[in-house]
Design an enzyme around this catalytic site. Structure first.
Site, PDB file in Angstrom:
ATOM      1  N   SER A  76       0.898  -1.063   0.101  1.00  0.00           N
ATOM      2  CA  SER A  76      -0.046   0.179  -0.077  1.00  0.00           C
ATOM      3  C   SER A  76       0.743   1.229   0.073  1.00  0.00           C
ATOM      4  CB  SER A  76      -1.249   0.038   1.044  1.00  0.00           C
ATOM      5  OG  SER A  76      -0.371   0.113   2.323  1.00  0.00           O
ATOM      6  N   MET A 104      10.688  -6.428   4.493  1.00  0.00           N
ATOM      7  CA  MET A 104      10.666  -7.131   5.704  1.00  0.00           C
ATOM      8  C   MET A 104      12.040  -7.946   6.140  1.00  0.00           C
ATOM      9  SD  MET A 104       8.417  -5.874   7.329  1.00  0.00           S
ATOM     10  CE  MET A 104       6.825  -5.265   7.436  1.00  0.00           C
ATOM     11  N   ARG A 105      13.169  -7.323   5.576  1.00  0.00           N
ATOM     12  CA  ARG A 105      14.601  -8.098   5.455  1.00  0.00           C
ATOM     13  C   ARG A 105      15.544  -7.109   5.994  1.00  0.00           C
ATOM     14  NH1 ARG A 105      13.913 -13.446   5.641  1.00  0.00           N
ATOM     15  NH2 ARG A 105      16.083 -13.524   4.869  1.00  0.00           N
ATOM     16  N   HIS A 132       8.761   2.993   9.089  1.00  0.00           N
ATOM     17  CA  HIS A 132       8.637   2.096  10.100  1.00  0.00           C
ATOM     18  C   HIS A 132       7.344   2.493  10.992  1.00  0.00           C
ATOM     19  CE1 HIS A 132      10.047  -0.723  13.187  1.00  0.00           C
ATOM     20  NE2 HIS A 132       9.595  -0.075  14.088  1.00  0.00           N
TER      21      HIS A 132
HETATM   22  C1  GAR Z   1       4.120  -0.679   6.619  1.00  0.00           C
HETATM   23  O1  GAR Z   1       3.031  -0.506   7.683  1.00  0.00           O
HETATM   24  C2  GAR Z   1       5.454  -0.339   7.032  1.00  0.00           C
HETATM   25  O2  GAR Z   1       5.454   0.591   8.087  1.00  0.00           O
HETATM   26  C3  GAR Z   1       5.736  -1.744   7.585  1.00  0.00           C
HETATM   27  O3  GAR Z   1       5.247  -2.742   6.689  1.00  0.00           O
HETATM   28  C4  GAR Z   1       3.972  -2.163   6.291  1.00  0.00           C
HETATM   29  C5  GAR Z   1       3.851  -2.468   5.043  1.00  0.00           C
HETATM   30  O4  GAR Z   1       2.693  -2.310   4.499  1.00  0.00           O
HETATM   31  N1  GAR Z   1       7.350  -1.570   7.747  1.00  0.00           N
HETATM   32  C6  GAR Z   1       7.899  -2.321   8.811  1.00  0.00           C
HETATM   33  O5  GAR Z   1       7.539  -2.951   9.647  1.00  0.00           O
HETATM   34  C7  GAR Z   1       9.456  -2.427   8.507  1.00  0.00           C
HETATM   35  N2  GAR Z   1      10.016  -2.660   9.830  1.00  0.00           N
HETATM   36  P1  GAR Z   1       2.361  -2.144   2.861  1.00  0.00           P
HETATM   37  O6  GAR Z   1       2.974  -3.383   2.341  1.00  0.00           O
HETATM   38  O7  GAR Z   1       1.127  -2.115   2.870  1.00  0.00           O
HETATM   39  O8  GAR Z   1       3.047  -0.917   2.266  1.00  0.00           O
END
Ligand code: GAR
Length: 223
Positions: A45, A122-123, A141
């Site tokens: 998103s 997420m890596r 984050h």
């Molecule tokens: C987001 O909320 C971002 O802040 C988080 O993953 C989600 C991805 O959402 N990131 C982390 O947690 C990084 N450590 P999306 O795929 O809908 O953009």
């Protein structure tokens, strides 16, 4: 929804970094627009919010390529719909983090990306990637850093009992979730919140601040 719920507090631009003078290869004034290489692992998103900000003229950049590491990630559907080239680099096919990052750098260079934008990646990334794009790797984050670093940040905040949490766009350094902050938005934790409702309100703010933070970081300013 109340005004308080709708209007999270968005921090002002704190310290623009990585402007044109630091990166003379990126010509901000000529026809070539800043090219973003976006990395995502999940729904995408934030990826879509960045693309939409470009389409609406809020962000004067272009998305050169999407890299995703999970073949089933739904971000690929968004990339297909939006016409963005997408490359899957499945982390399970690489023996080390460094080898994965080497492949990522190869793709980013071949698509002539100027900046790297981690949008739900997420890596953990290594100096192989960070040093290939010095001061030009951003991450979002879902907490008000430096609180609640690492994985499951929303859950950590929720369980801690804080009344305000938020999201942070920051530069990526080798220490996880620790680079200079570009922009933050605060989001209240309501008594009625579940993890899901809190996450949904957080994401609304993420989608607002990420395009703006990219514009600041690359030296374009907010339009
Ligand atoms: C987001 O909320 C971002 O802040 C988080 O993953 C989600 C991805 O959402 N990131 C982390 O947690 C990084 N450590 P999306 O795929 O809908 O953009």
């Amino acid at each position: 929804m109340t005004t308080w719920e709708q209007d999270a507090l968005i921090s002002p631009p704190i310290r623009p970094m990585g402007g044109p003078s630091e990166h003379p290869t990126v010509n901000q004034t000529a026809t070539r627009r800043v090219r973003l290489g976006i990395m995502a692992s999940g729904s995408g998103s934030n990826f879509e919010a960045i693309v939409q900000a470009i389409h609406s003229g809020q962000l004067n950049a272009e998305v050169a390529v999407l890299i995703y590491n999970n073949p089933t990630a739904t971000v690929i559907e968004r990339a297909t719909r939006l016409g963005i080239p997408a490359i899957c680099l499945d982390h399970r096919q690489f023996a080390t983090r460094e080898l994965l990052d080497q492949a990522i750098v190869g793709v980013l260079v071949s698509y002539q990306a100027d900046w790297v934008v981690m949008a739900g990646w997420m890596r953990i990334v290594t100096p192989v990637l960070i040093n290939a794009f010095p001061n030009r790797v951003l991450n979002i984050h879902p907490s008000l850093l430096p609180s609640f670093k690492g994985s499951r940040a929303i859950e950590q905040a929720f369980q801690s009992g804080v009344k305000i949490t938020g999201c942070t766009v920051h530069h990526v350094v080798t220490e996880v979730d620790s680079g200079d902050i570009v922009m933050q938005a605060a989001v209240p934790v309501l008594d009625s919140d579940t993890l899901e409702t809190l996450q949904a309100r957080l994401q609304i703010q993420e989608h607002k601040i990420y395009p703006a933070a990219i514009a600041i970081a690359v030296g374009l300013g907010i339009l």
